[in-house]
Design a protein around this motif. Structure first.
Motif, PDB file in Angstrom:
ATOM      1  N   ILE A 294     -23.257  21.540 -46.414  1.00 60.53           N
ATOM      2  CA  ILE A 294     -24.172  21.815 -45.293  1.00 60.53           C
ATOM      3  C   ILE A 294     -25.615  21.650 -45.761  1.00 60.53           C
ATOM      4  N   GLU A 295     -25.921  22.253 -46.904  1.00 58.85           N
ATOM      5  CA  GLU A 295     -27.271  22.155 -47.447  1.00 58.85           C
ATOM      6  C   GLU A 295     -27.606  20.724 -47.856  1.00 58.85           C
ATOM      7  N   PHE A 296     -26.657  20.049 -48.475  1.00 57.48           N
ATOM      8  CA  PHE A 296     -26.885  18.674 -48.916  1.00 57.48           C
ATOM      9  C   PHE A 296     -27.206  17.768 -47.727  1.00 57.48           C
ATOM     10  N   GLY A 297     -26.368  17.816 -46.697  1.00 56.53           N
ATOM     11  CA  GLY A 297     -26.590  16.976 -45.523  1.00 56.53           C
ATOM     12  C   GLY A 297     -27.856  17.333 -44.783  1.00 56.53           C
ATOM     13  N   LYS A 298     -28.156  18.628 -44.715  1.00 59.64           N
ATOM     14  CA  LYS A 298     -29.364  19.068 -44.012  1.00 59.64           C
ATOM     15  C   LYS A 298     -30.622  18.576 -44.708  1.00 59.64           C
ATOM     16  N   TYR A 299     -30.679  18.741 -46.020  1.00 59.89           N
ATOM     17  CA  TYR A 299     -31.894  18.363 -46.754  1.00 59.89           C
ATOM     18  C   TYR A 299     -32.073  16.842 -46.797  1.00 59.89           C
ATOM     19  N   TYR A 300     -30.973  16.111 -46.943  1.00 58.16           N
ATOM     20  CA  TYR A 300     -31.123  14.654 -46.908  1.00 58.16           C
ATOM     21  C   TYR A 300     -31.595  14.214 -45.528  1.00 58.16           C
ATOM     22  N   GLY A 301     -31.013  14.777 -44.500  1.00 59.57           N
ATOM     23  CA  GLY A 301     -31.299  14.319 -43.143  1.00 59.57           C
ATOM     24  C   GLY A 301     -32.651  14.692 -42.592  1.00 59.57           C
TER      25      GLY A 301
ATOM     26  N   GLY B 124     -20.301  32.421 -36.845  1.00 60.59           N
ATOM     27  CA  GLY B 124     -19.791  31.052 -36.879  1.00 60.59           C
ATOM     28  C   GLY B 124     -20.367  30.206 -35.760  1.00 60.59           C
ATOM     29  N   LEU B 125     -20.428  30.788 -34.568  1.00 64.95           N
ATOM     30  CA  LEU B 125     -21.008  30.082 -33.423  1.00 64.95           C
ATOM     31  C   LEU B 125     -22.473  29.773 -33.665  1.00 64.95           C
ATOM     32  N   ILE B 126     -23.191  30.713 -34.259  1.00 64.68           N
ATOM     33  CA  ILE B 126     -24.615  30.515 -34.533  1.00 64.68           C
ATOM     34  C   ILE B 126     -24.815  29.405 -35.557  1.00 64.68           C
ATOM     35  N   LEU B 127     -24.014  29.413 -36.614  1.00 65.77           N
ATOM     36  CA  LEU B 127     -24.155  28.390 -37.657  1.00 65.77           C
ATOM     37  C   LEU B 127     -23.918  26.992 -37.096  1.00 65.77           C
ATOM     38  N   VAL B 128     -22.818  26.811 -36.388  1.00 66.72           N
ATOM     39  CA  VAL B 128     -22.503  25.495 -35.820  1.00 66.72           C
ATOM     40  C   VAL B 128     -23.567  25.088 -34.805  1.00 66.72           C
ATOM     41  N   SER B 129     -24.042  26.025 -34.003  1.00 66.73           N
ATOM     42  CA  SER B 129     -25.076  25.721 -32.999  1.00 66.73           C
ATOM     43  C   SER B 129     -26.368  25.247 -33.658  1.00 66.73           C
ATOM     44  N   LEU B 130     -26.736  25.869 -34.763  1.00 65.80           N
ATOM     45  CA  LEU B 130     -27.956  25.473 -35.463  1.00 65.80           C
ATOM     46  C   LEU B 130     -27.833  24.070 -36.055  1.00 65.80           C
ATOM     47  N   VAL B 131     -26.649  23.740 -36.589  1.00 64.10           N
ATOM     48  CA  VAL B 131     -26.448  22.395 -37.131  1.00 64.10           C
ATOM     49  C   VAL B 131     -26.461  21.363 -36.002  1.00 64.10           C
ATOM     50  N   ILE B 132     -25.857  21.707 -34.862  1.00 64.41           N
ATOM     51  CA  ILE B 132     -25.887  20.806 -33.706  1.00 64.41           C
ATOM     52  C   ILE B 132     -27.322  20.600 -33.238  1.00 64.41           C
ATOM     53  N   LEU B 133     -28.112  21.668 -33.231  1.00 63.79           N
ATOM     54  CA  LEU B 133     -29.519  21.561 -32.846  1.00 63.79           C
ATOM     55  C   LEU B 133     -30.257  20.624 -33.796  1.00 63.79           C
TER      56      LEU B 133
ATOM     57  N   LEU C  38     -26.373  10.421 -40.010  1.00 59.92           N
ATOM     58  CA  LEU C  38     -25.001  10.506 -40.510  1.00 59.92           C
ATOM     59  C   LEU C  38     -24.843  11.643 -41.518  1.00 59.92           C
ATOM     60  N   PHE C  39     -25.865  11.859 -42.327  1.00 58.78           N
ATOM     61  CA  PHE C  39     -25.792  12.951 -43.303  1.00 58.78           C
ATOM     62  C   PHE C  39     -25.826  14.314 -42.616  1.00 58.78           C
ATOM     63  N   VAL C  40     -26.586  14.417 -41.527  1.00 59.76           N
ATOM     64  CA  VAL C  40     -26.569  15.669 -40.762  1.00 59.76           C
ATOM     65  C   VAL C  40     -25.204  15.858 -40.096  1.00 59.76           C
ATOM     66  N   THR C  41     -24.562  14.759 -39.724  1.00 62.59           N
ATOM     67  CA  THR C  41     -23.205  14.837 -39.179  1.00 62.59           C
ATOM     68  C   THR C  41     -22.234  15.402 -40.217  1.00 62.59           C
ATOM     69  N   ILE C  42     -22.418  15.004 -41.476  1.00 61.99           N
ATOM     70  CA  ILE C  42     -21.604  15.575 -42.559  1.00 61.99           C
ATOM     71  C   ILE C  42     -21.829  17.080 -42.641  1.00 61.99           C
ATOM     72  N   ALA C  43     -23.075  17.503 -42.479  1.00 62.87           N
ATOM     73  CA  ALA C  43     -23.382  18.937 -42.486  1.00 62.87           C
ATOM     74  C   ALA C  43     -22.673  19.652 -41.337  1.00 62.87           C
TER      75      ALA C  43
END
Length: 246
Positions: free
Chosen positions: A54-61, A110-119, A213-218
């Protein structure tokens, strides 16, 4: 023990019943709490990998500092507007982490985490769309960056809630260090890869879509982590039901 001791006999009987229920539930002769801890221990490595991705994809993206000159050139902006691009990413997060922390405590984490990544993913999509030749909108770029910042910066808050639950003592420090290290690894790879991709394609849009795509991995990693946590919670619920009846 004395069979005439009603209280002791009752506790012993319920202990046997609890053990039988554990065997029926998990196929093990361990006590419910022991089985629960055993399952979490077996999954901790995989859970740590999911959190790290999650961190890897977020920081790259979400890193674009290596493309400053290219962004200024393609959008026709000067350094002050480029600085505003980063300000729009950082400023909302002076306040939002306080609300996110409260929301995580109030609702399902869990809902909050997934929602933040979707955002974050939505913001990155707008960011990439803004670079398309038929759009090339700096305003859309700023909006995308704003949405990405609100999501990405608060992912760390949500992820920390999981880390502190799954890891204790020295394991907690190690788990947090792994997350930080993988995040910085994502940044380091981005600083090398994004100029290379731009030089090969001469397209900011293509480079931004790779980051998408990297954020999608996250996002996929966050879903995996949430499912693992929910499964462990189901085992925990079984354990709590046994203890409650005792």
């Amino acid at each position: 023990f004395c069979l005439n001791d009603t209280a002791t006999t009752d506790i012993y009987t319920r202990s046997i019943v609890g053990s039988v229920r554990c065997v029926q539930e998990t196929g093990s002769d361990l006590k419910p709490e022991e089985e629960y801890e055993k399952i979490k221990t077996k999954r901790r490595f995989y859970f740590l990998v999911a959190l790290g991705l999650i961190e890897f994809g977020k920081y790259y993206g979400t890193e674009y500092s290596a493309l400053q000159n290219e962004i200024q050139k393609d959008y026709g902006i000067k350094e002050d507007l480029y600085g505003f691009l980063y300000a729009s990413y950082a400023f909302p997060n002076l306040i939002s982490p306080f609300f996110i922390g409260y929301i995580i405590d109030l609702f399902d984490r869990g809902l909050i985490l997934v929602s933040l990544v979707i955002l974050t993913l939505i913001g990155q999509a707008l960011f990439a769309f803004s670079a398309q030749s038929f759009i090339l909108s700096f305003a859309l770029l700023v909006v995308g960056r704003l949405i990405t910042g609100i999501g990405a910066k608060n992912i760390t808050v949500s992820r920390s809630a999981y880390t502190s639950d799954w890891f204790l003592g020295r394991e907690l420090a190690f788990a947090m260090a792994c997350g930080a290290a993988l995040g910085r690894l994502g940044t380091s790879i981005n600083l090398i890869a994004t100029p290379f991709l731009y030089q090969k394609t001469k397209s900011l849009a293509f480079t931004f879509w790779v980051s998408f795509l990297f954020v999608t991995i996250a996002l996929l990693s966050s879903i995996v982590a949430v499912l693992m946590d929910q499964d462990a919670r189901r085992k925990s619920k079984f354990y709590n039901e046994v203890n409650k009846k005792e």
